[in-house]
Each structure stands twice: as structure tokens, then as C-alpha cells.
Design an enzyme around this catalytic site. Structure first.
Site, mmCIF file in Angstrom:
data_model
loop_
_atom_site.group_PDB
_atom_site.id
_atom_site.type_symbol
_atom_site.label_atom_id
_atom_site.label_comp_id
_atom_site.label_asym_id
_atom_site.label_seq_id
_atom_site.Cartn_x
_atom_site.Cartn_y
_atom_site.Cartn_z
ATOM 1 N N HIS A 61 -6.342 -33.607 -32.131
ATOM 2 C CA HIS A 61 -6.772 -31.543 -32.590
ATOM 3 C C HIS A 61 -5.310 -30.830 -32.136
ATOM 4 C CE1 HIS A 61 -10.874 -32.478 -33.282
ATOM 5 N NE2 HIS A 61 -10.728 -33.367 -34.132
ATOM 6 N N LYS A 70 -4.483 -26.678 -22.783
ATOM 7 C CA LYS A 70 -5.855 -27.615 -22.167
ATOM 8 C C LYS A 70 -5.823 -27.703 -20.708
ATOM 9 C CE LYS A 70 -7.463 -27.913 -27.125
ATOM 10 N NZ LYS A 70 -6.797 -29.367 -28.179
ATOM 11 N N TYR A 130 -13.119 -28.361 -20.155
ATOM 12 C CA TYR A 130 -11.538 -28.259 -20.574
ATOM 13 C C TYR A 130 -11.587 -26.733 -20.702
ATOM 14 C CZ TYR A 130 -11.865 -29.077 -25.229
ATOM 15 O OH TYR A 130 -12.759 -28.630 -26.701
ATOM 16 N N GLU A 141 -7.281 -24.810 -37.105
ATOM 17 C CA GLU A 141 -7.158 -26.343 -36.724
ATOM 18 C C GLU A 141 -6.687 -26.836 -37.851
ATOM 19 O OE1 GLU A 141 -11.303 -27.534 -35.468
ATOM 20 O OE2 GLU A 141 -10.322 -27.826 -33.573
ATOM 21 N N ASP A 166 -12.023 -35.855 -38.618
ATOM 22 C CA ASP A 166 -10.864 -36.610 -37.741
ATOM 23 C C ASP A 166 -10.878 -38.033 -38.681
ATOM 24 O OD1 ASP A 166 -12.660 -35.523 -34.468
ATOM 25 O OD2 ASP A 166 -11.365 -34.685 -36.042
HETATM 26 C C1 LIG Z 1 -13.353 -26.323 -30.601
HETATM 27 C C2 LIG Z 1 -14.249 -25.439 -30.717
HETATM 28 C C3 LIG Z 1 -15.999 -25.830 -31.386
HETATM 29 N N1 LIG Z 1 -16.833 -24.707 -31.420
HETATM 30 C C4 LIG Z 1 -17.582 -25.215 -32.656
HETATM 31 C C5 LIG Z 1 -17.262 -26.023 -34.249
HETATM 32 C C6 LIG Z 1 -18.210 -27.057 -34.461
HETATM 33 O O1 LIG Z 1 -19.106 -26.448 -35.247
HETATM 34 C C7 LIG Z 1 -18.904 -27.321 -33.223
HETATM 35 C C8 LIG Z 1 -18.385 -29.172 -33.143
HETATM 36 O O2 LIG Z 1 -16.306 -28.596 -33.295
HETATM 37 P P1 LIG Z 1 -15.365 -30.210 -33.364
HETATM 38 O O3 LIG Z 1 -15.832 -31.049 -33.905
HETATM 39 O O4 LIG Z 1 -13.875 -28.672 -33.646
HETATM 40 O O5 LIG Z 1 -15.240 -30.106 -31.842
HETATM 41 P P2 LIG Z 1 -14.934 -30.957 -30.638
HETATM 42 O O6 LIG Z 1 -14.751 -32.494 -32.109
HETATM 43 O O7 LIG Z 1 -15.156 -31.541 -30.060
HETATM 44 O O8 LIG Z 1 -13.322 -30.315 -31.242
HETATM 45 C C9 LIG Z 1 -12.142 -30.141 -30.329
HETATM 46 O O9 LIG Z 1 -11.721 -31.682 -29.750
HETATM 47 C C10 LIG Z 1 -10.198 -31.879 -29.046
HETATM 48 C C11 LIG Z 1 -10.935 -32.854 -27.801
HETATM 49 C C12 LIG Z 1 -9.931 -30.784 -28.740
HETATM 50 O O10 LIG Z 1 -8.597 -31.390 -28.412
HETATM 51 C C13 LIG Z 1 -10.051 -29.281 -28.794
HETATM 52 O O11 LIG Z 1 -10.476 -28.882 -28.028
HETATM 53 C C14 LIG Z 1 -11.167 -29.184 -30.340
HETATM 54 O O12 LIG Z 1 -10.526 -29.538 -31.425
HETATM 55 O O13 LIG Z 1 -18.437 -26.435 -32.702
HETATM 56 C C15 LIG Z 1 -16.754 -23.997 -30.741
HETATM 57 O O14 LIG Z 1 -17.360 -23.526 -31.346
HETATM 58 N N2 LIG Z 1 -15.976 -22.924 -30.471
HETATM 59 C C16 LIG Z 1 -14.585 -24.180 -30.210
HETATM 60 O O15 LIG Z 1 -13.891 -24.073 -29.118
#
Ligand SMILES: Cc1cn([C@H]2C[C@H](O)[C@@H](COP(=O)(O)OP(=O)(O)O[C@H]3O[C@H](C)C(=O)[C@H](O)[C@H]3O)O2)c(=O)[nH]c1=O
Length: 185
Positions: A61, A70, A130, A141, A166
Site C-alpha cells: 500500500h 511510516k 505504526y 490509496e 489486495d
Molecule cells: C489504513 C486505514 C484504514 N482505515 C479503515 C478503512 C477500512 O475500513 C479499515 C481497514 O482498512 P485497510 O483494509 O486498508 O487496512 P490495511 O490493509 O491494514 O491497510 C494498511 O496496510 C498497510 C500495512 C499500510 O501500510 C497502510 O498503513 C494501510 O494501507 O480501516 C482507517 O480508518 N484509517 C486508516 O488509516
């Protein structure tokens, strides 16, 4: 704390000093001036926490143009954490760095702006914590394909569990220069 360069100079591995005694342990997980002097010159504005089970892979991401730096670490368990240089014009464009972060080594990885980031969980479960130097901006994103052959990350888990987003990650070659951050030298 010790801070080591990695094979990509802007990506830093931070090894905090751990003070153990009969009660347990203490460590500083961030210190503005010391981290600034070590090249991590970020003003953090948001902290995140996620928990994942074995084999979960979150990534690759990035946000662009509102890119995020980060400082990542693991509170419980272990992950293989990866930063990929996708800055147009960078001498290490497309190169990646991978390190094991876990609750024992308490290491941190500094993933600067302009890098794609992801990790795969190699323990039964992992709690991932983080700091970010830019706010979450979902409209900015981008998910790059975790197993993009042009990047060639050697993930230690062969069949990871991915979000739909993803699973549909974009191969680097399908992105044009405007989709990606620029190398600032
Ligand atoms: C990233 C983020 C997500 N969300 C909400 C949006 C979705 O409803 C839920 C899960 O989001 P997501 O599936 O994008 O989460 P990750 O797959 O852990 O995403 C992260 O994964 C990799 C490791 C990264 O480096 C980024 O920080 C980030 O993209 O949390 C938020 O409310 N705030 C946030 O900052």
C-alpha cells in the site's frame, strides 16, 4: 538506540535500547530529536494499530499524492515487513527491503514517503503498531500487487490471506509516472 541503513539508504532499521529488569522491560519507542538526528525527520500525525492472524498479508500500500511516511513495529508476534521503492527516478526504483519485526527484537522500520509498504504475519497472530506522518486519505490509496514479478519479493508465506482490495492489486508496469511519487534526490 541504534539506527542502521538498509540496502535502500532512505529506509532505516531502528533498534531501540531495551531496559530489562526483574519487573519486565522498558524502551523508548519514539524520541523526536534522536529520530530526527538519525534521519527520520518526520512530524507524525496519526498512529495505527492492526491485528492479523498467521498468513495474513496487508499490502503493498501507498498513498499518492498524499504520501505517508511510516514508522512500523510489532507489539505481539512477528511479521516480515517490506518497503518497496516506487519513486520515479530513484536509483533503487522497484527494489525492496524486507525485515522480520517481532515482539522480541522490538525493531522498527522507517518506511519513508514514496514507498509501498506491506507485511505478512509469520506468527500465530501479530499486533502491528505504526506512526504516520500524513493523515489517512482513502481517495489517494493505491494497492500494488503483492507478488508482482517485476518487484520479486521473497515472501516467507506462499499462500497468504488477502483483502479483496489486495487480491486486485495493480502490477507496477500498469502504473504510469503520474500515478507514482517522484524521487526528490
Ligand atoms: C489504513 C486505514 C484504514 N482505515 C479503515 C478503512 C477500512 O475500513 C479499515 C481497514 O482498512 P485497510 O483494509 O486498508 O487496512 P490495511 O490493509 O491494514 O491497510 C494498511 O496496510 C498497510 C500495512 C499500510 O501500510 C497502510 O498503513 C494501510 O494501507 O480501516 C482507517 O480508518 N484509517 C486508516 O488509516
Amino acid at each position: 538506540m541504534d539506527v542502521e541503513n538498509t540496502s535502500i539508504p532512505d529506509v532505516k532499521l531502528v533498534k531501540p535500547k531495551i531496559f530489562g529488569d526483574h519487573r519486565g522491560y522498558f524502551l523508548e519507542t519514539f524520541h523526536r530529536d534522536r529520530y530526527f538526528d538519525a534521519g527520520i525527520q518526520a512530524e507524525f500525525v496519526q498512529d495505527n494499530l492492526s491485528k492479523s492472524n498467521y498468513g495474513v498479508l496487508r499490502g503493498l500500500h501507498l498513498q499518492h499524492p498524499r504520501s505517508q511516511g511510516k514508522l512500523v513495529s510489532v507489539i505481539r508476534g512477528e511479521v516480515f515487513d517490506v518497503a518497496v521503492d516506487i519513486r520515479i527516478g530513484s536509483p533503487t526504483f522497484g527494489k525492496w527491503v524486507g525485515v522480520y519485526l517481532n515482539e522480541t527484537n522490538k525493531h522498527q522500520l522507517w518506511v519513508p514517503r514514496g514507498f509501498a509498504h506491506g507485511f505478512v504475519v509469520t506468527s500465530d497472530e501479530a499486533v502491528f503498531s505504526y506512526k504516520c506522518d500524513e493523515f489517512y486519505a482513502p481517495e489517494h490509496e493505491l494497492s500494488i500487487k503483492w507478488d508482482d514479478p517485476e518487484i520479486g519479493i521473497q515472501w516467507p508465506v506462499s499462500e497468504p490471506k488477502l483483502s479483496n482490495k489486495d487480491q486486485d492489486g495493480t502490477p507496477l508496469k500498469e502504473l504510469n509516472d503520474n500515478d507514482l511519487p517522484k524521487y526528490q534526490g
